[in-house]
Design an enzyme around this catalytic site. Structure first.
Site, short mmCIF file in Angstrom:
data_model
loop_
_atom_site.label_atom_id
_atom_site.label_comp_id
_atom_site.label_asym_id
_atom_site.label_seq_id
_atom_site.Cartn_x
_atom_site.Cartn_y
_atom_site.Cartn_z
N ASP A 239 -36.70 5.38 -6.39
CA ASP A 239 -35.67 5.62 -7.43
C ASP A 239 -34.39 4.87 -7.14
O ASP A 239 -34.10 4.46 -6.01
CB ASP A 239 -35.34 7.11 -7.50
N ASP A 240 -33.57 4.75 -8.20
CA ASP A 240 -32.14 4.39 -8.17
C ASP A 240 -31.85 2.91 -8.04
O ASP A 240 -30.68 2.52 -8.04
CB ASP A 240 -31.39 5.14 -7.06
N HIS A 290 -34.93 5.52 -15.33
CA HIS A 290 -34.25 6.60 -14.60
C HIS A 290 -32.85 6.83 -15.19
O HIS A 290 -31.93 7.21 -14.47
CB HIS A 290 -34.18 6.25 -13.12
N HIS A 294 -27.73 7.26 -14.27
CA HIS A 294 -28.13 8.37 -13.41
C HIS A 294 -27.38 9.65 -13.78
O HIS A 294 -27.02 10.47 -12.93
CB HIS A 294 -27.91 8.04 -11.93
N TYR A 331 -32.02 13.93 -11.05
CA TYR A 331 -31.85 15.26 -10.45
C TYR A 331 -33.01 16.21 -10.78
O TYR A 331 -32.92 17.40 -10.48
CB TYR A 331 -30.53 15.90 -10.91
N HIS A 381 -36.21 6.47 -2.10
CA HIS A 381 -35.12 5.72 -2.74
C HIS A 381 -35.00 4.35 -2.09
O HIS A 381 -34.75 4.26 -0.88
CB HIS A 381 -33.79 6.48 -2.63
#
Length: 430
Positions: A239-240, A290, A294, A331, A381
Site C-alpha cells: 500500500d501507499d 487506495h 489516503h 484505514y 507498505h
C-alpha cells in the site's frame, strides 16, 4: 408694627429704674439661623415682655418700654419676613448645588474606578501572560485558514507527499460497521408577526436532494491461473506507493525472485511517479486504487465518494490507459455508502505484520511468516525501507513452506471466486 434694629455697636443704657433680669436661649427655626429669645423681667408685678430676633455676629435686641435713653446704630432696617425668605432661598440653592456636585463627583469617580479596574485586569494579564496574545493571534489565523480557505487539506496533502505517504495506520480488526449518512434537517420558515402580512405564503413541496446513480454491480471475470499440484497460495500486497525512494528497489527484488504482487496506489503518489506505476503493470503486477490522498472514504457523502473514484480513474487512464478493477479502503474503513456507490470490490487482508509500527526487517519477516496461511492476503507498505529489506527473506521462507505467490485477482480466481463490486474480501481460503 414691630421692627428689629441691626447694629454692629453695643447699645448703651443710660437710665434704668430697676435691674432687669434677662434670660437668653437659642431657638432653632427649621434650618435657619438661630433665634435668641430674650425675656426681660422688670420686677414690676405682671410685667413680662419677650421678643424674638435673628443674631448674625451682631447683637440684636428688642426695644421694650421706656428704659432705653439712646442707641448709637448703623441702620439697616429690613422687614423680618423678607430677610428670612431670602435666607431660605439662598440656603436651598447652596444645598442643591452641593448635592449636584457630590453626584457628579461620585459618577466621575465610579467611571474612573471602573475604567481603572478594566485597565488593571488587562495589564495584569499582559504582564503575567505576555505570550497569550500571540497564542490567540495564531489560533485566529489557523482557524481562518483551515475553515475559510481549505488550507488544512492542502497542508495535509503536502505533508503526505513530502513524507512519502501515510504511516500505515491500517485497521486490523474485523470489518467496521458502516455509518449511516446523516439525515438533512430542513428548517421551517417562521411565521411573520406583521398584521399587514395576513396572507400566508403557499407551502412549497419538499425538495429531496438528488442522489447520484448507483453503479451497476459487476463481477470481475475469473482469471485463468496455472496452479501446480496442491500448493498453498498466498498474495503479497503493498500500500501507499509508489515511492521514488523504495518502490523501485522492491520491484527489482520481486523481479529477481519471479514473484507477482498487488500494489494499491495513492493518487497523489502515482501522479508524482507515473513511471513506477507503469513499471508495476508492465512487470505483471496487479494495480488497485487506495484513494486520491489516503483519506477516510467512509466519512464522505455519495457525491464526494464518486468524485474521488472519478479522480483515481482519470489518473489510471492518463498513466495506464485503463481503469483498475479493485481497491483497498484507507484505514480499512467502510460505510454503506461505499458499498453502494464505490463500484469496485474492496480488498482487505488476513495477515498484518504491522510493518508501519515496528520498522524492523527481522520483526516484519517473523510476523508475516508466522501468520501465513493458505489463501492469505498479506498487507505491507512499499514506502518503508525496512519492509523492502524483509521481502526477499519472506519469499524464501514461504516458498520453503510450499507457498505459491499470486496477485489478488489471480488468487480469487484460483479459488473460484468472482470479485463483486461493493463486497469486502479478507482472504480466499480453500
Amino acid at each position: 408694627m414691630s421692627r428689629k434694629r441691626k447694629t454692629k455697636n453695643r447699645k448703651k443704657v443710660t437710665e434704668k429704674t430697676t435691674e432687669p433680669e434677662i434670660v437668653i436661649r437659642e431657638v432653632e427655626l427649621g434650618g435657619k439661623k438661630p433665634v435668641v429669645e430674650e425675656s426681660v423681667h422688670r420686677g414690676e408685678e405682671g410685667v413680662n415682655v419677650a421678643s424674638g430676633v435673628v443674631v448674625d455676629e451682631e447683637i440684636s435686641e428688642a426695644v421694650v418700654g421706656e428704659g432705653v435713653d439712646e442707641v448709637v446704630e448703623e441702620d439697616v432696617i429690613e422687614e423680618e419676613a423678607g430677610v428670612e425668605g431670602d435666607d431660605e432661598d439662598e440656603i436651598a440653592r447652596e444645598t442643591d448645588d452641593d448635592e449636584g456636585r457630590r453626584h457628579v463627583a461620585g459618577d466621575e469617580k465610579a467611571g474612573v474606578g471602573e475604567e481603572k479596574r478594566r485597565g488593571g485586569w488587562l495589564h495584569r494579564v499582559n504582564v503575567y501572560y505576555p505570550w497569550l496574545k500571540f497564542v490567540v493571534l495564531v489560533a485566529i489565523v489557523i482557524g481562518v485558514g483551515f475553515g475559510a480557505f481549505g488550507v488544512g487539506k492542502l497542508v495535509g496533502n503536502a505533508i503526505w507527499e513530502a513524507t512519502g505517504g501515510a504511516s500505515g495506520d491500517e485497521v486490523t480488526t474485523d470489518e467496521p460497521e458502516g455509518k449511516e449518512p446523516g439525515e438533512e434537517v430542513q428548517e421551517k420558515p417562521t411565521d411573520g408577526t406583521d398584521e399587514e402580512a395576513s396572507v400566508e405564503p403557499e407551502e412549497k413541496p419538499e425538495e429531496k436532494p438528488v442522489e447520484p446513480e448507483k453503479p451497476a454491480a459487476t463481477t470481475n471475470p475469473p482469471v485463468t491461473v496455472p496452479v501446480t499440484g496442491e500448493k498453498k497460495l498466498i498474495a503479497l500486497t503493498f500500500d501507499d506507493g509508489p515511492s521514488t525512494a523504495t518502490t523501485g528497489r522492491l520491484l527489482d527484488i520481486l523481479k529477481a525472485k519471479g514473484v507477482k504482487a498487488t500494489f494499491f496506489v495513492v493518487g497523489s503518489m502515482a501522479s508524482r511517479a507515473p513511471d513506477l506505476l507503469k513499471r508495476e503493470e508492465a512487470e505483471g503486477h496487479e494495480v488497485g486504487s487506495h484513494s486520491s490522498y489516503h483519506q477516510d472514504l467512509s466519512k464522505l457523502s455519495a457525491v464526494d465518494l464518486q468524485a474521488d473514484v472519478a479522480n483515481m480513474d482519470q489518473i489510471f487512464m492518463n498513466t495506464l490507459g485503463r481503469k483498475v478493477a479493485i481497491m483497498r479502503p484507507p484505514y480499512g474503513a467502510v460505510s454503506d455508502i461505499m458499498r453502494g456507490y464505490l463500484g469496485k470490490p474492496m480488498i482487505y487482508w488476513s495477515v498484518d505484520p504491522q510493518d508501519w509500527k515496528y520498522r524492523n526487517a527481522a520483526t516484519v519477516r517473523a510476523n508475516v511468516v508466522g501468520a501465513a496461511h493458505d489463501g492469505a492476503i498479506v498487507l505491507m507498505h512499499d514506502i518503508h525501507a525496512s519492509t523492502v529489506d524483509a521481502v526477499a527473506n519472506i519469499i524464501d521462507d514461504l516458498r520453503a513452506q510450499g507457498y505459491e505467490f499470486l496477485t489478488v485477482s489471480e488468487l480469487a480466481a484460483a479459488r473460484g471466486v468472482g470479485l463483486t463490486s461493493g463486497v469486502v474480501y479478507y482472504n480466499f481460503r480453500p
